[in-house]
Motif scaffolding. Structure first.
Motif, PDB file in Angstrom:
ATOM      1  N   LEU A 159       0.822  -1.207   0.000  1.00 12.90           N
ATOM      2  CA  LEU A 159       0.000   0.000   0.000  1.00 12.90           C
ATOM      3  C   LEU A 159       0.857   1.260   0.000  1.00 12.90           C
ATOM      4  O   LEU A 159       0.515   2.250  -0.648  1.00 12.90           O
ATOM      5  N   GLY A 160       1.976   1.213   0.709  1.00 14.46           N
ATOM      6  CA  GLY A 160       2.899   2.358   0.694  1.00 14.46           C
ATOM      7  C   GLY A 160       3.372   2.645  -0.712  1.00 14.46           C
ATOM      8  O   GLY A 160       3.411   3.801  -1.155  1.00 14.46           O
ATOM      9  N   GLU A 161       3.701   1.567  -1.442  1.00  9.24           N
ATOM     10  CA  GLU A 161       4.151   1.731  -2.827  1.00  9.24           C
ATOM     11  C   GLU A 161       3.015   2.234  -3.710  1.00  9.24           C
ATOM     12  O   GLU A 161       3.219   3.063  -4.589  1.00  9.24           O
ATOM     13  N   ILE A 162       1.789   1.729  -3.468  1.00 10.07           N
ATOM     14  CA  ILE A 162       0.641   2.172  -4.263  1.00 10.07           C
ATOM     15  C   ILE A 162       0.445   3.680  -4.090  1.00 10.07           C
ATOM     16  O   ILE A 162       0.255   4.414  -5.066  1.00 10.07           O
ATOM     17  N   ILE A 163       0.527   4.141  -2.846  1.00  7.43           N
ATOM     18  CA  ILE A 163       0.367   5.575  -2.600  1.00  7.43           C
ATOM     19  C   ILE A 163       1.405   6.355  -3.415  1.00  7.43           C
ATOM     20  O   ILE A 163       1.094   7.333  -4.092  1.00  7.43           O
ATOM     21  N   VAL A 189      -0.985  10.431 -10.951  1.00  4.55           N
ATOM     22  CA  VAL A 189      -2.280  11.078 -11.034  1.00  4.55           C
ATOM     23  C   VAL A 189      -2.057  12.590 -11.238  1.00  4.55           C
ATOM     24  O   VAL A 189      -1.137  13.167 -10.646  1.00  4.55           O
ATOM     25  N   ASP A 190      -2.793  13.189 -12.135  1.00  2.00           N
ATOM     26  CA  ASP A 190      -2.826  14.639 -12.327  1.00  2.00           C
ATOM     27  C   ASP A 190      -1.445  15.307 -12.276  1.00  2.00           C
ATOM     28  O   ASP A 190      -1.062  15.935 -11.297  1.00  2.00           O
ATOM     29  N   GLN A 191      -0.707  15.169 -13.360  1.00  2.00           N
ATOM     30  CA  GLN A 191       0.666  15.698 -13.409  1.00  2.00           C
ATOM     31  C   GLN A 191       0.719  17.207 -13.156  1.00  2.00           C
ATOM     32  O   GLN A 191       1.692  17.714 -12.620  1.00  2.00           O
ATOM     33  N   LEU A 217       0.159  17.584  -9.078  1.00  2.00           N
ATOM     34  CA  LEU A 217       1.154  16.987  -8.180  1.00  2.00           C
ATOM     35  C   LEU A 217       2.544  16.898  -8.805  1.00  2.00           C
ATOM     36  O   LEU A 217       3.499  16.515  -8.145  1.00  2.00           O
ATOM     37  N   GLY A 218       2.667  17.229 -10.102  1.00  2.00           N
ATOM     38  CA  GLY A 218       3.988  17.312 -10.706  1.00  2.00           C
ATOM     39  C   GLY A 218       4.613  16.003 -11.122  1.00  2.00           C
ATOM     40  O   GLY A 218       5.777  15.980 -11.505  1.00  2.00           O
ATOM     41  N   GLY A 219       3.889  14.912 -11.040  1.00  3.38           N
ATOM     42  CA  GLY A 219       4.413  13.627 -11.503  1.00  3.38           C
ATOM     43  C   GLY A 219       5.694  13.228 -10.798  1.00  3.38           C
ATOM     44  O   GLY A 219       5.876  13.490  -9.622  1.00  3.38           O
ATOM     45  N   ALA A 220       6.611  12.597 -11.596  1.00  7.96           N
ATOM     46  CA  ALA A 220       7.849  12.097 -11.000  1.00  7.96           C
ATOM     47  C   ALA A 220       8.762  13.233 -10.559  1.00  7.96           C
ATOM     48  O   ALA A 220       9.572  13.080  -9.653  1.00  7.96           O
ATOM     49  N   PRO A 260       8.022  11.958  -5.444  1.00 13.61           N
ATOM     50  CA  PRO A 260       7.486  10.670  -4.960  1.00 13.61           C
ATOM     51  C   PRO A 260       8.589   9.734  -4.478  1.00 13.61           C
ATOM     52  O   PRO A 260       8.400   8.980  -3.546  1.00 13.61           O
ATOM     53  N   LYS A 261       9.763   9.798  -5.118  1.00 13.52           N
ATOM     54  CA  LYS A 261      10.790   8.818  -4.748  1.00 13.52           C
ATOM     55  C   LYS A 261      11.379   9.074  -3.351  1.00 13.52           C
ATOM     56  O   LYS A 261      12.030   8.196  -2.797  1.00 13.52           O
TER      57      LYS A 261
END
Lengths: 260, 325
Positions: free
Chosen positions: B131-135, B142-144, B147-150, B236-237
């Motif tokens: 679930l942590g990875e899914i988040i 979702v919505d680049q 939230l700016g993507g990667a 995200p990373k």
């Protein structure tokens, strides 16, 4: 007046009939014994009545602490506990890393009247509840003779006192019906003697109905007012201790049939 | 008894004040013991304390193994950062952002907790890991625009200062401590110690587990909110599996269920990583080796010094070689 009425109780584990068609009536304030050879299904019945297992068929009717009659078959253990059923375990299940008095307070958790926010902010209702728990817990501990060890970790108590603590914890829930699963297991004769006095004392003090499983026949025959005998999942006899002692089927169940 | 608890809370209050003043003095340019570089470490340390205390409630006190704590941190970080970027970084907005971040994480924690907390032990660990990875992956994809993507969010106002993290960590500590020393805390420990017995004593296992999970993830969200105002750029990373492991390491090192231990371990690990920065290449090797050693000494029930004495006392060594036990 019956406090617990079990009718047609069955429990199958796959193809195994662990309990078949058991009827038990427990009267208010009674000290009832449940005996039988190993594997007869005694603990399974306890687990069915306290909600650990769900019966395959059958009903369990309980007169709860308020006097209402309700069906408790299939209820989860924490719900049956709320209706006034409590128990001890064959292999002691204390909260080992908590103090003796905290073990009792866990039994009282279901009675709290404050919310989590009141607990975090230490508001008056929290303090009042905690004070009440402390007093009640210390009173029960003084009855079982553990008040001097209230701050000790449960795991540091000697075996006999752990057994007593488990009984005290069951009482701390405020239950009216208490199931004791082999309370005297592993005790020497003098400890067993003390234990039966303690059980009678607690029963009178808290107006309890006690149902116990035990293998120590001397203990059962002296203590219990009425006895049910279980063999291969069914009740084979019911009656006063003296009747049970002379019952042919009971002797057969324990010792085997007489050879002609 | 009441007087005693008042004295205790007074002592607590005074020590918090002393700690605050002390660190502030050490930070003064004239004293310069904690120079601006060390100051960033101090901020990170307090964020780590907040994170680890939340996880300690879930894993240490209630005994529910969670490997997805960084995921909840990211929820707090993103929602707080977005709020501050859309409004302003006035004090009120920062406080609101922290609250929003914490509540968002707690809400997701609640939703995720209901199905996953039915699992036990290793299964729960794997599920929370997933679930942590899914988040993280959802945040990434979702919505680049929002939230700016990667690449993540950048240009977040640096609203996190020493006061924010200090009081954030202190509030976390007080809440967790008060919770631990209440009926709810005892119920949490009971669930860890023996689920069957706890349930027979009238404790609703699901409720208590979800309660611990929600409070724990609330503080993960708070820490995340403080984190995004501290680094200014979140991706995200940053909130991957390794971050969860870092937090878990603090909790395990400090002792499962021991909240003072968590605080000390968070401080110790940060000091250790600063002390090792001169050994650039071998740094991670030394760090890992030290962790292994600490865990070796710490494992089991006896305190560190008893263990050391036992290991280094020759007679006992010989005895243990010859006895069959």
């Amino acid at each position: 007046m019956s406090v617990l009425k079990v009718r047609g109780l069955n429990k199958n584990f796959g193809g195994l009939k662990a309990v078949s068609d058991v009827n038990i009536t427990v009267n208010q304030g009674e000290l009832l014994g449940l005996i039988g050879p190993n594997g007869a299904g005694k603990t399974t019945i306890f687990n069915l009545l306290t909600g650990v297992y769900v019966p395959t068929t059958g009903t369990v009717r309980l007169k709860d602490v308020d006097g209402n009659k309700i069906n408790i078959n299939g209820m989860k253990p924490h719900i049956t506990a709320r209706h006034g059923i409590s128990r001890t375990f064959q292999n002691i299940r204390l909260f080992k890393n908590l103090s003796v008095v905290d073990n009792l307070k866990i039994g009282m958790h279901k009675n709290i009247r404050h919310s989590i926010f009141e607990a975090i902010l230490r508001l008056p209702r929290f303090i009042r509840d905690e004070k009440m728990f402390e007093q009640q817990a210390m009173y029960i501990l003084s009855l079982v003779g553990l008040q001097d060890k209230h701050a000790e970790f449960a795991m540091n108590l000697p075996y006999g006192e752990q057994r007593k603590l488990e009984i005290a914890r069951a009482i701390a829930t405020g239950a009216s019906v208490i199931f004791l699963d082999e309370p005297a297991a592993g005790m020497n004769p003098s400890e067993t003697e003390d234990l039966s006095k303690l059980i009678v004392k607690l029963k009178d003090e808290f107006h309890l109905t006690v149902i116990l499983i035990e293998h120590d026949m001397k203990f059962v025959m002296n203590l219990c007012e009425r006895i049910y005998v279980l063999d291969f999942g069914s009740i084979i006899a019911e009656g006063l201790p003296a009747e049970i002692q002379s019952n042919k089927r009971v002797i057969e169940a324990y010792l085997g049939e007489q050879v002609e | 008894m009441k007087n005693k608890s008042i004295t205790k809370s007074l002592i607590g209050l005074v020590s918090v004040a002393v700690a605050y003043v002390l660190i502030k003095i050490l930070m003064l340019p004239q004293v310069n013991v904690i120079n601006p570089f060390y100051q960033t470490i101090v901020l990170k340390m307090f964020i780590d304390i907040t994170l680890a205390l939340g996880l300690n409630l879930i894993t240490g006190i209630t005994g529910q193994f969670s490997l997805g704590h960084a995921g909840f941190m990211s929820i707090g970080a993103y929602s707080a950062a977005l709020f501050v970027m859309k409004t302003s970084d006035s004090l009120l907005n920062v406080l609101l952002a922290a609250l929003i971040g914490a509540c968002a994480a707690a809400f997701i924690g609640f939703l995720i907790g209901i199905p996953t907390l039915r699992l036990k032990g290793d299964y729960l660990a794997i599920a929370t890991l997933g679930l942590g990875e899914i988040i993280r992956i959802v945040v990434q994809n979702v919505d680049q625009n929002l939230l700016g993507g990667a690449a993540g969010l950048s240009g977040i106002p640096l609203y996190t200062n020493f006061e924010v993290v200090f009081f954030g960590a202190v509030i976390t500590f007080i809440v967790i401590r008060n919770l631990l020393k209440s009926s709810f805390g005892r119920a949490c420990i009971a669930v860890r110690e023996d689920e069957i017995a706890a349930e027979s004593m009238g404790i609703n296992l699901t409720n208590i587990k979800i309660l611990a999970f929600v409070v724990g993830t609330f503080f993960a969200g708070l820490a995340g909110a403080m984190y995004s105002g501290y680094v200014g750029v979140i991706q995200p990373k940053d909130f991957g599996f390794m971050k969860s492991i870092d937090i878990l390491m603090i909790v395990v090192l400090g002792g499962l269920g021991n909240i003072w231990g968590t605080v000390i371990a968070a401080i110790a690990l940060n000091v250790l990583s600063v002390a090792l920065q001169d050994f650039a290449e071998v740094r991670m090797i030394i760090y890992a080796a030290l962790l292994v050693l600490i865990m070796l000494f710490k494992s089991g029930e006896s305190p560190l010094f008893v263990k050391l004495r036992r290991i280094f006392s020759l007679p006992k060594l010989k005895l243990s070689m010859f006895s069959k036990k």
